[in-house]
Scaffold this active site. Sequence first.
Site, PDB file in Angstrom:
ATOM      1  N   GLU A  79     -16.051   6.502   6.758  1.00 54.35           N
ATOM      2  CA  GLU A  79     -15.059   5.926   7.673  1.00 54.35           C
ATOM      3  C   GLU A  79     -14.889   6.823   8.888  1.00 54.35           C
ATOM      4  O   GLU A  79     -15.553   7.856   9.013  1.00 54.35           O
ATOM      5  CB  GLU A  79     -13.711   5.698   6.960  1.00 54.35           C
ATOM      6  CG  GLU A  79     -13.046   6.944   6.434  1.00 54.35           C
ATOM      7  CD  GLU A  79     -11.740   6.670   5.687  1.00 54.35           C
ATOM      8  OE1 GLU A  79     -11.156   5.587   5.807  1.00 54.35           O
ATOM      9  OE2 GLU A  79     -11.309   7.586   4.962  1.00 54.35           O
ATOM     10  N   LYS A 121      -2.564   7.001   1.185  1.00 53.33           N
ATOM     11  CA  LYS A 121      -2.303   7.284   2.597  1.00 53.33           C
ATOM     12  C   LYS A 121      -1.205   8.344   2.636  1.00 53.33           C
ATOM     13  O   LYS A 121      -0.023   8.046   2.789  1.00 53.33           O
ATOM     14  CB  LYS A 121      -1.897   5.992   3.321  1.00 53.33           C
ATOM     15  CG  LYS A 121      -2.108   6.054   4.822  1.00 53.33           C
ATOM     16  CD  LYS A 121      -2.131   4.668   5.418  1.00 53.33           C
ATOM     17  CE  LYS A 121      -2.012   4.675   6.922  1.00 53.33           C
ATOM     18  NZ  LYS A 121      -3.057   5.381   7.640  1.00 53.33           N
ATOM     19  N   ARG A 131       0.839  -1.216   0.000  1.00 52.88           N
ATOM     20  CA  ARG A 131       0.000   0.000   0.000  1.00 52.88           C
ATOM     21  C   ARG A 131       0.869   1.260   0.000  1.00 52.88           C
ATOM     22  O   ARG A 131       0.533   2.255  -0.650  1.00 52.88           O
ATOM     23  CB  ARG A 131      -0.953  -0.017   1.202  1.00 52.88           C
ATOM     24  CG  ARG A 131      -1.996   1.087   1.141  1.00 52.88           C
ATOM     25  CD  ARG A 131      -3.076   0.916   2.184  1.00 52.88           C
ATOM     26  NE  ARG A 131      -2.570   1.084   3.534  1.00 52.88           N
ATOM     27  CZ  ARG A 131      -3.293   0.909   4.647  1.00 52.88           C
ATOM     28  NH1 ARG A 131      -4.560   0.549   4.556  1.00 52.88           N
ATOM     29  NH2 ARG A 131      -2.768   1.076   5.833  1.00 52.88           N
TER      30      ARG A 131
HETATM   31  N1  PXG Z   1      -9.084   5.002   7.413  1.00 49.60           N
HETATM   32  C1  PXG Z   1      -8.150   5.950   7.593  1.00 49.60           C
HETATM   33  C2  PXG Z   1      -8.402   7.332   7.104  1.00 49.60           C
HETATM   34  C3  PXG Z   1      -6.949   5.644   8.256  1.00 49.60           C
HETATM   35  O1  PXG Z   1      -6.023   6.588   8.424  1.00 49.60           O
HETATM   36  C4  PXG Z   1      -7.742   3.362   8.511  1.00 49.60           C
HETATM   37  C5  PXG Z   1      -8.895   3.730   7.830  1.00 49.60           C
HETATM   38  C6  PXG Z   1      -7.566   1.919   8.910  1.00 49.60           C
HETATM   39  O2  PXG Z   1      -6.635   1.287   8.041  1.00 49.60           O
HETATM   40  P1  PXG Z   1      -5.733   0.064   8.517  1.00 49.60           P
HETATM   41  O3  PXG Z   1      -4.958  -0.312   7.300  1.00 49.60           O
HETATM   42  O4  PXG Z   1      -4.857   0.573   9.633  1.00 49.60           O
HETATM   43  O5  PXG Z   1      -6.640  -1.004   8.966  1.00 49.60           O
HETATM   44  C7  PXG Z   1      -6.751   4.330   8.760  1.00 49.60           C
HETATM   45  C8  PXG Z   1      -5.542   3.966   9.554  1.00 49.60           C
HETATM   46  C9  PXG Z   1      -4.226   5.876  14.608  1.00 49.60           C
HETATM   47  C10 PXG Z   1      -3.907   6.144  13.174  1.00 49.60           C
HETATM   48  O6  PXG Z   1      -3.543   6.471  15.481  1.00 49.60           O
HETATM   49  C11 PXG Z   1      -4.462   5.378  12.150  1.00 49.60           C
HETATM   50  C12 PXG Z   1      -4.136   5.658  10.824  1.00 49.60           C
HETATM   51  C13 PXG Z   1      -3.306   6.703  10.592  1.00 49.60           C
HETATM   52  C14 PXG Z   1      -2.778   7.455  11.601  1.00 49.60           C
HETATM   53  C15 PXG Z   1      -3.060   7.187  12.906  1.00 49.60           C
HETATM   54  O7  PXG Z   1      -5.130   5.086  14.877  1.00 49.60           O
HETATM   55  N2  PXG Z   1      -4.565   4.981   9.705  1.00 49.60           N
END
Ligand code: PXG
Length: 295
Positions: free
Chosen positions: A182, A149, A50
């Site tokens: 989300e 991301k 990713r």
């Molecule tokens: N949506 C967004 C906008 C994200 O930033 C997720 C979904 C979940 O994706 P994953 O691949 O982790 O299952 C994210 C995750 C935190 C944090 O502190 C999480 C994210 C980025 C920065 C901080 O929980 N990304």
Amino acid sequence: MQVYIDGQFLPQEEAKISVFDHGFLYGDGVFEGIRAYEGRVFKLEEHIERLYESAHHLMLQIPLTREEILENTLEVLRRNELRDAYIRTVVSRGRGDLGLDPKKCSQATVVIIADHISLFPREYYEQGLSIVTATTRQRGADTQEPRIKSLNYLNNILIKMEASQAGAMEAVVLNARGYVVEGSGSNIFIVNKKGELVTPPAYLGILEGITRNVVIELAMEEDLVVREQPFTRHDLYIARECFLTGTAAELIPVVSVDRRQIGNGSPGPQTRLLMQKFQQYARRQGVPVYPQEEK
Ligand code: PXG
């Protein structure tokens, strides 16, 4: 903590970025948040893939191979003697001048940080979260693709701020057409009155979470009906169950949205089943950090 930065492992105080780095000046870059459980890195190849996909969209050349990123990630954990950790991999456009033009940046900056995990307090996993819907709307594929991301997380930060201003731990965001998409850093699932597990499809404008995809697989293994289907705030309010997923949070139940109680106000059976399945699954596999320990 020892941090990987541009080919070196340095103490965190010495790991520094130029003020001319376009990641700092413009948010021009990409990142990943990754977990290690009991000495194994969960879905590391998927996170690296990713990262490269996000970078590819931005025409950002990562100056390392996927294998080198993988090996340096493991090495950061080893140097810090970590077994359970949160890992942050960041690739920024690198040092340039004060103009926007990324061509002025000769080489991307790569940073890998590992630290202890800070999760939602344990009681929220047992009692569930109360969340709100944010007034801030999600950008769509017609503007800035949410599947990248990127280092530009201002929209997500505005959503998180709305959550805390409302006294909630998290907020969910709607897209421009009013569909639930989300959370500020998480994906969302509901169980509808037919008992089906529903999550917004990627094309609505979400980050396609790695945790989300694992949960879909685990639910299918349990013969649950899973639908990637748009839904509105009304569907959320009348849902039987709701939970959020993300690398940091894993699966966390939601028991109220905008002060409307979800289900009977405590985490539902499908949520609890999937939380348990996920815990088992995450600890069973992953890239070993300390291969000598493997039998
Ligand atoms: N949506 C967004 C906008 C994200 O930033 C997720 C979904 C979940 O994706 P994953 O691949 O982790 O299952 C994210 C995750 C935190 C944090 O502190 C999480 C994210 C980025 C920065 C901080 O929980 N990304």
